[in-house]
Design a protein around this motif. Structure first.
Motif, mmCIF file in Angstrom:
data_model
loop_
_atom_site.group_PDB
_atom_site.id
_atom_site.type_symbol
_atom_site.label_atom_id
_atom_site.label_comp_id
_atom_site.label_asym_id
_atom_site.label_seq_id
_atom_site.Cartn_x
_atom_site.Cartn_y
_atom_site.Cartn_z
ATOM 1 N N SER A 1 0.827 -1.210 0.000
ATOM 2 C CA SER A 1 0.000 0.000 0.000
ATOM 3 C C SER A 1 0.862 1.261 0.000
ATOM 4 O O SER A 1 0.568 2.228 -0.705
ATOM 5 C CB SER A 1 -0.947 0.004 1.213
ATOM 6 O OG SER A 1 -0.222 -0.049 2.426
ATOM 7 N N LYS A 2 1.962 1.254 0.772
ATOM 8 C CA LYS A 2 2.834 2.424 0.814
ATOM 9 C C LYS A 2 3.573 2.602 -0.505
ATOM 10 O O LYS A 2 3.795 3.735 -0.965
ATOM 11 C CB LYS A 2 3.842 2.298 1.961
ATOM 12 C CG LYS A 2 4.650 3.567 2.184
ATOM 13 C CD LYS A 2 3.735 4.737 2.558
ATOM 14 C CE LYS A 2 4.506 6.006 2.814
ATOM 15 N NZ LYS A 2 3.639 7.132 3.200
ATOM 16 N N GLY A 3 3.977 1.488 -1.123
ATOM 17 C CA GLY A 3 4.658 1.562 -2.409
ATOM 18 C C GLY A 3 3.777 2.198 -3.467
ATOM 19 O O GLY A 3 4.221 3.085 -4.220
ATOM 20 N N SER B 1 3.269 5.994 -2.579
ATOM 21 C CA SER B 1 4.471 6.796 -2.794
ATOM 22 C C SER B 1 4.691 7.101 -4.267
ATOM 23 O O SER B 1 5.051 8.230 -4.636
ATOM 24 C CB SER B 1 5.705 6.070 -2.232
ATOM 25 O OG SER B 1 5.642 5.983 -0.823
ATOM 26 N N CYS B 2 4.489 6.110 -5.120
ATOM 27 C CA CYS B 2 4.682 6.310 -6.559
ATOM 28 C C CYS B 2 3.692 7.338 -7.116
ATOM 29 O O CYS B 2 4.032 8.144 -7.980
ATOM 30 C CB CYS B 2 4.524 4.981 -7.311
ATOM 31 S SG CYS B 2 5.888 3.832 -7.026
ATOM 32 N N ILE B 3 2.470 7.321 -6.610
ATOM 33 C CA ILE B 3 1.431 8.226 -7.118
ATOM 34 C C ILE B 3 1.648 9.661 -6.638
ATOM 35 O O ILE B 3 1.532 10.618 -7.409
ATOM 36 C CB ILE B 3 0.033 7.729 -6.685
ATOM 37 C CG1 ILE B 3 -0.283 6.387 -7.371
ATOM 38 C CG2 ILE B 3 -1.048 8.760 -7.038
ATOM 39 C CD1 ILE B 3 -1.506 5.685 -6.816
ATOM 40 N N ALA C 1 15.193 5.687 -3.610
ATOM 41 C CA ALA C 1 15.626 5.717 -2.204
ATOM 42 C C ALA C 1 14.420 5.826 -1.279
ATOM 43 O O ALA C 1 14.392 5.233 -0.197
ATOM 44 C CB ALA C 1 16.572 6.898 -1.974
ATOM 45 N N GLN C 2 13.415 6.587 -1.709
ATOM 46 C CA GLN C 2 12.189 6.727 -0.921
ATOM 47 C C GLN C 2 11.473 5.386 -0.768
ATOM 48 O O GLN C 2 11.008 5.036 0.314
ATOM 49 C CB GLN C 2 11.264 7.753 -1.580
ATOM 50 C CG GLN C 2 9.857 7.838 -0.998
ATOM 51 C CD GLN C 2 9.809 8.569 0.332
ATOM 52 O OE1 GLN C 2 10.835 8.707 1.014
ATOM 53 N NE2 GLN C 2 8.647 9.036 0.717
ATOM 54 N N LEU C 3 11.395 4.640 -1.861
ATOM 55 C CA LEU C 3 10.727 3.336 -1.805
ATOM 56 C C LEU C 3 11.509 2.368 -0.920
ATOM 57 O O LEU C 3 10.925 1.631 -0.120
ATOM 58 C CB LEU C 3 10.577 2.755 -3.214
ATOM 59 C CG LEU C 3 9.607 3.495 -4.147
ATOM 60 C CD1 LEU C 3 9.626 2.865 -5.531
ATOM 61 C CD2 LEU C 3 8.188 3.493 -3.587
ATOM 62 N N PHE C 4 12.845 2.382 -1.059
ATOM 63 C CA PHE C 4 13.674 1.514 -0.219
ATOM 64 C C PHE C 4 13.534 1.872 1.253
ATOM 65 O O PHE C 4 13.661 1.015 2.124
ATOM 66 C CB PHE C 4 15.142 1.609 -0.631
ATOM 67 C CG PHE C 4 15.503 0.750 -1.809
ATOM 68 C CD1 PHE C 4 15.125 -0.580 -1.868
ATOM 69 C CD2 PHE C 4 16.210 1.275 -2.870
ATOM 70 C CE1 PHE C 4 15.445 -1.368 -2.959
ATOM 71 C CE2 PHE C 4 16.547 0.489 -3.971
ATOM 72 C CZ PHE C 4 16.151 -0.833 -4.018
#
Length: 315
Positions: A238-240, A243-245, A288-291
């Motif tokens: 859900s966070k992934g 974050s992308c959107i 980096a944000q996703l990681f």
């Protein structure tokens, strides 16, 4: 259990969960913040220079196609500033993350309770409104701390030199910009509420499906290791997606918080970044944000659910 004890339980669970997540993922947050900043374009180690418009005056600007990677930024920080710089801003992060998460989860729980009485209980609309209200309250209250944290993470140093601590940084912001300085980037944080809403709507839907699956497998409805692993995966997914959107607001917020920058308002910053660096700049630091965010959110939400479960079991 009384309402006051229930609120305290959510405060404790949220605070503990946020602290664990902040410590584990701090280096990735520093790298992400550096990637988002405009100062990165001034680092010759990362950018080759492309001369444009030589016939009309020789305008020179960084080549957007040579954007640095997270590994390049990590290598530069380690070589020029030392490993300690990977934990810049951890102090205000730890000071802020526990109350921030505590406020958020307590506000989310109370808002959800109120909206369940107005709309269809536990519907997507309830989750959206609850997440939005909780994010608005948290962002408004915690922005000064996050402002100081961002300034500390953006401060570059020569290895061995002394950098400002959190109190010195806060004092400097107040002396140079006044109280308004602590609320730079707040409009971008409000825009980022959309990310929180998307995340919690997806998470609550996945959580509901996981609970139904768990009930069908066990008659007692007891939590298992597999169910908590499922919650971690649901939180990560859900966070992934969220974050992308909604990522561009993060870049705009970092630019607004830079010291003495040309960025003044949310819309003006968005236009300036798009015109000078192209739309790809809105996604600098996304990897980096996703990681950072995916494991952080998985740790935070699963730890929160675990503490709530353990406290409820003892109550």
């Amino acid at each position: 259990m009384s309402q006051s004890k229930d609120t305290l339980r959510h405060l404790l669970a949220g605070g503990c969960a946020g602290t664990v997540g902040a410590i584990v993922t701090c280096p990735l947050e520093v790298i992400k913040t550096r990637l988002q900043s405009s100062g990165l374009a001034l680092q010759p180690v990362y950018y080759s220079q492309v001369q444009l418009g030589t016939l009309s005056g020789g305008v020179v600007r960084p080549a957007s196609s040579v954007s640095p990677s997270a590994l390049q930024v990590l290598k530069s920080i380690l070589e020029k500033e030392g490993p300690k710089s990977l934990f810049r801003g951890l102090g205000p992060n730890l000071v802020g993350v526990a109350p921030s998460r505590a406020i958020y989860f307590a506000a989310y729980s109370k808002a959800k309770e109120k909206f369940n009485a107005v709309f269809v209980p536990n519907s997507n609309l309830v989750h959206m409104c609850s997440a939005g209200c909780a994010a608005f309250v948290t962002n408004t209250m915690m922005n000064p701390i996050w402002m100081v944290k961002t300034r500390m993470q953006l401060e570059r140093r020569v290895r061995g030199s002394k950098q400002k601590n959190a109190l010195q940084c806060a004092r400097y912001v107040y002396q140079t910009e006044g109280m308004r300085g602590f609320y730079r980037g707040l409009t971008a944080s409000y825009a980022g509420i959309s990310e929180t809403i998307i995340c919690f709507v997806i998470y609550e839907g996945l959580k509901k499906n996981l609970e139904e699956m768990q009930l069908s497998r066990t008659s007692g409805g007891e939590k298992s290791t597999a169910s908590f692993l499922g919650l971690m995966l649901a939180a990560a997914f859900s966070k992934g997606c969220a974050s992308c959107i909604a990522y561009p607001h993060e870049v705009i917020r970092t630019r607004l918080r830079e010291e003495g920058s040309k960025y003044q308002t949310f819309c003006q910053t968005a236009r300036l970044v798009a015109r000078e660096e192209g739309y790809a700049a809105f996604y600098r630091g996304l990897l980096a944000q996703l990681f950072r965010q995916i494991p952080n959110t998985a740790i935070v939400l699963s730890t929160y659910e675990l503490i709530i479960y353990l406290l409820r079991d003892k109550a």
